[in-house]
Design a protein around this motif. Structure first.
Motif, PDB file in Angstrom:
ATOM      1  N   PHE A  71       0.931  -1.042  -0.023  1.00  0.00           N
ATOM      2  CA  PHE A  71       0.013  -0.094  -0.010  1.00  0.00           C
ATOM      3  C   PHE A  71       0.696   1.244  -0.033  1.00  0.00           C
ATOM      4  O   PHE A  71       0.576   2.439  -0.535  1.00  0.00           O
ATOM      5  N   ILE A  72       2.049   1.347   0.682  1.00  0.00           N
ATOM      6  CA  ILE A  72       2.709   2.490   0.760  1.00  0.00           C
ATOM      7  C   ILE A  72       3.416   2.909  -0.560  1.00  0.00           C
ATOM      8  O   ILE A  72       3.400   3.965  -1.067  1.00  0.00           O
ATOM      9  N   VAL A  73       3.751   1.783  -1.222  1.00  0.00           N
ATOM     10  CA  VAL A  73       4.456   2.238  -2.672  1.00  0.00           C
ATOM     11  C   VAL A  73       3.428   2.694  -3.633  1.00  0.00           C
ATOM     12  O   VAL A  73       3.840   2.979  -4.838  1.00  0.00           O
ATOM     13  N   THR A  74       2.081   2.591  -3.235  1.00  0.00           N
ATOM     14  CA  THR A  74       0.919   3.136  -4.260  1.00  0.00           C
ATOM     15  C   THR A  74       0.653   4.588  -4.025  1.00  0.00           C
ATOM     16  O   THR A  74      -0.180   5.091  -4.626  1.00  0.00           O
ATOM     17  N   LEU A  75       1.207   4.982  -2.903  1.00  0.00           N
ATOM     18  CA  LEU A  75       0.760   6.340  -2.555  1.00  0.00           C
ATOM     19  C   LEU A  75       1.409   7.371  -3.405  1.00  0.00           C
ATOM     20  O   LEU A  75       2.273   7.010  -4.060  1.00  0.00           O
ATOM     21  N   PRO A  76       0.745   8.520  -3.736  1.00  0.00           N
ATOM     22  CA  PRO A  76       1.130   9.525  -4.764  1.00  0.00           C
ATOM     23  C   PRO A  76       2.635   9.878  -4.785  1.00  0.00           C
ATOM     24  O   PRO A  76       3.025   9.807  -5.721  1.00  0.00           O
ATOM     25  N   ASN A  77       3.231   9.976  -3.743  1.00  0.00           N
ATOM     26  CA  ASN A  77       4.742  10.417  -3.566  1.00  0.00           C
ATOM     27  C   ASN A  77       5.812   9.329  -3.792  1.00  0.00           C
ATOM     28  O   ASN A  77       6.883   9.602  -3.983  1.00  0.00           O
ATOM     29  N   PHE A  78       5.148   7.881  -4.284  1.00  0.00           N
ATOM     30  CA  PHE A  78       6.063   6.958  -4.636  1.00  0.00           C
ATOM     31  C   PHE A  78       5.659   6.998  -6.132  1.00  0.00           C
ATOM     32  O   PHE A  78       4.548   6.533  -6.594  1.00  0.00           O
ATOM     33  N   PRO A  79       6.812   6.765  -6.940  1.00  0.00           N
ATOM     34  CA  PRO A  79       6.747   6.403  -8.506  1.00  0.00           C
ATOM     35  C   PRO A  79       6.237   5.155  -8.557  1.00  0.00           C
ATOM     36  O   PRO A  79       6.351   4.312  -8.030  1.00  0.00           O
ATOM     37  N   VAL A  80       5.275   4.864  -9.773  1.00  0.00           N
ATOM     38  CA  VAL A  80       4.852   3.464  -9.977  1.00  0.00           C
ATOM     39  C   VAL A  80       6.108   2.576 -10.240  1.00  0.00           C
ATOM     40  O   VAL A  80       5.993   1.169 -10.047  1.00  0.00           O
ATOM     41  N   GLU A  81       7.174   2.847 -10.656  1.00  0.00           N
ATOM     42  CA  GLU A  81       8.380   2.237 -10.998  1.00  0.00           C
ATOM     43  C   GLU A  81       8.840   1.542  -9.585  1.00  0.00           C
ATOM     44  O   GLU A  81       9.837   0.416  -9.838  1.00  0.00           O
ATOM     45  N   ASP A  82       8.565   1.868  -8.594  1.00  0.00           N
ATOM     46  CA  ASP A  82       8.854   1.374  -7.046  1.00  0.00           C
ATOM     47  C   ASP A  82       8.314  -0.007  -6.856  1.00  0.00           C
ATOM     48  O   ASP A  82       8.876  -0.897  -6.255  1.00  0.00           O
ATOM     49  N   GLN A  83       7.290  -0.211  -7.467  1.00  0.00           N
ATOM     50  CA  GLN A  83       6.135  -1.226  -7.180  1.00  0.00           C
ATOM     51  C   GLN A  83       6.941  -2.695  -7.317  1.00  0.00           C
ATOM     52  O   GLN A  83       7.184  -3.296  -6.397  1.00  0.00           O
ATOM     53  N   LEU A  84       7.483  -2.915  -8.702  1.00  0.00           N
ATOM     54  CA  LEU A  84       8.090  -4.094  -8.825  1.00  0.00           C
ATOM     55  C   LEU A  84       9.253  -4.416  -8.113  1.00  0.00           C
ATOM     56  O   LEU A  84       9.406  -5.704  -7.657  1.00  0.00           O
ATOM     57  N   PRO A  85      10.298  -3.550  -8.001  1.00  0.00           N
ATOM     58  CA  PRO A  85      11.691  -3.837  -7.083  1.00  0.00           C
ATOM     59  C   PRO A  85      11.043  -3.996  -5.759  1.00  0.00           C
ATOM     60  O   PRO A  85      11.827  -5.023  -5.051  1.00  0.00           O
ATOM     61  N   VAL A  86      10.020  -3.313  -4.926  1.00  0.00           N
ATOM     62  CA  VAL A  86       9.535  -3.810  -3.740  1.00  0.00           C
ATOM     63  C   VAL A  86       9.255  -5.271  -3.949  1.00  0.00           C
ATOM     64  O   VAL A  86       9.294  -5.962  -2.762  1.00  0.00           O
ATOM     65  N   LEU A  87       8.192  -5.441  -4.850  1.00  0.00           N
ATOM     66  CA  LEU A  87       7.572  -7.034  -4.825  1.00  0.00           C
ATOM     67  C   LEU A  87       9.021  -7.705  -4.615  1.00  0.00           C
ATOM     68  O   LEU A  87       8.809  -9.037  -4.032  1.00  0.00           O
ATOM     69  N   SER A  88      10.129  -7.528  -5.601  1.00  0.00           N
ATOM     70  CA  SER A  88      11.012  -8.482  -5.787  1.00  0.00           C
ATOM     71  C   SER A  88      11.742  -8.626  -4.561  1.00  0.00           C
ATOM     72  O   SER A  88      12.259  -9.844  -4.228  1.00  0.00           O
ATOM     73  N   ALA A  89      12.089  -7.529  -3.958  1.00  0.00           N
ATOM     74  CA  ALA A  89      12.773  -7.547  -2.689  1.00  0.00           C
ATOM     75  C   ALA A  89      11.955  -8.518  -1.610  1.00  0.00           C
ATOM     76  O   ALA A  89      12.872  -9.115  -0.824  1.00  0.00           O
ATOM     77  N   LEU A  90      10.770  -7.936  -1.326  1.00  0.00           N
ATOM     78  CA  LEU A  90       9.978  -8.668  -0.609  1.00  0.00           C
ATOM     79  C   LEU A  90       9.948 -10.422  -0.708  1.00  0.00           C
ATOM     80  O   LEU A  90      10.118 -11.261   0.115  1.00  0.00           O
ATOM     81  N   THR A  91      10.175 -10.641  -1.985  1.00  0.00           N
ATOM     82  CA  THR A  91       9.865 -12.094  -2.469  1.00  0.00           C
ATOM     83  C   THR A  91      11.436 -12.816  -1.999  1.00  0.00           C
ATOM     84  O   THR A  91      11.404 -14.099  -1.568  1.00  0.00           O
ATOM     85  N   LEU A  92      12.268 -12.082  -2.284  1.00  0.00           N
ATOM     86  CA  LEU A  92      13.574 -12.403  -2.069  1.00  0.00           C
ATOM     87  C   LEU A  92      14.017 -12.579  -0.768  1.00  0.00           C
ATOM     88  O   LEU A  92      14.560 -13.617  -0.127  1.00  0.00           O
TER      89      LEU A  92
END
Length: 287
Positions: A71-92
């Motif tokens: 949810f945090i990375v979907t807030l307006p001050n976070f670029p959409v490009e952050d979502q996939l790296p965050v998901l990848s990091a969480l998976t790792l």
């Protein structure tokens, strides 16, 4: 009576957020629902693993943090490009945790189930505040909710009264073709009523409700969302039947668990999001 009271409270809260809330309020509410549903998912996954003689090793702290970050990375001050790296990091992180703690034959299943839980629950609910932020966002979210709520209600009562032929007996023995068709009809009718209400209000200068797309698109979209919602209901039933339980939990008096109440929404919300992307791509206009 418990079922009715719970439904009234939840619907009132959702409608208040749609029309009077702010983005952070809607995001926080959706995040809390996601956290509770994720907890229920872990319980179901653990029961399912035990029936197969295994022990699930998805730590709750990981699921809680991962859901919050989604949810945090979907807030307006976070670029959409952050979502996939965050998901990848969480998976790792989950992969590393399981890799050093779980039996080797459980490393992949446990990691996969954790990632699936995040995509199945957190991601669809992050779309609610994103939809609300779009042009005509409050009406769009109301449209989504009404298609799910009315369709579910129509299926319940018509299915009980007239349903004979089973829809998917292996997944949900209580669902019938009559209920399914009534569900689609209910969603289309409420979409028509919403469009007419929006048109009448606009004619009197009110912008509380506004739909800019042609009526036929609204009705087709309602039918598509209803089918997606019914699939969501059946898929959650598959998870519960695999775990050998009737309800996902007991958090909602008269309704079972949180996951039981949002299962349709978890599929309908992404389908609506993708439908809007396709409308933009093919130049069919906004909602």
């Amino acid at each position: 009576m418990k079922r009715v009271i719970t439904a009234v409270i939840l619907i009132t809260a959702v409608l208040a957020l749609i029309f009077f809330g702010k983005l952070w309020m809607l995001t926080l509410f959706a995040a809390i629902i996601a956290e509770l549903a994720a907890y229920e998912y872990l319980q179901l996954a653990a029961i399912g693993a035990e029936t197969n003689g295994a022990k699930l090793r998805i730590p709750f702290w990981w699921m809680a943090i991962a859901t919050a970050l989604a949810f945090i990375v979907t807030l307006p001050n976070f670029p959409v490009e952050d979502q996939l790296p965050v998901l990848s990091a969480l998976t790792l992180v989950l992969f590393l945790w399981n890799g050093f703690r779980a039996p080797l034959n459980q490393v992949l299943p446990d990691t996969a189930q954790g990632l699936f839980g995040l995509i199945y629950i957190a991601y669809p609910l992050t779309l609610i505040p994103l939809l609300w932020s779009k042009e005509n966002g409050p009406t769009l979210v109301l449209f989504l909710m009404l298609c799910v709520w009315v369709g579910d209600t129509a299926a319940l009562y018509v299915g009980r009264a007239f349903g004979k032929r089973k829809l998917a007996p292996r997944l949900s023995p209580g669902k019938t073709w009559a209920g399914s068709l009534a569900s689609i009809a209910g969603s289309v009718l409420i979409a028509f009523a919403l469009a007419e209400a929006a048109s009448a209000l606009n004619a009197h200068g009110s912008v509380v409700l506004h739909i800019s797309e042609p009526l036929w698109q609204t009705l087709v979209l309602a039918a598509i969302l209803n089918i997606a919602a019914q699939l969501g209901d059946l898929l959650e039933s598959a998870i519960k039947r695999g775990a050998g339980v009737k309800d996902s939990g007991t958090m909602l008096p008269g309704h079972g668990g949180i996951l039981d109440r949002i299962d349709a929404l978890l599929v309908a919300a992404p389908v609506l999001w993708f439908a809007l992307l396709l409308k933009d791509y093919f130049g069919l206009g906004r909602f």
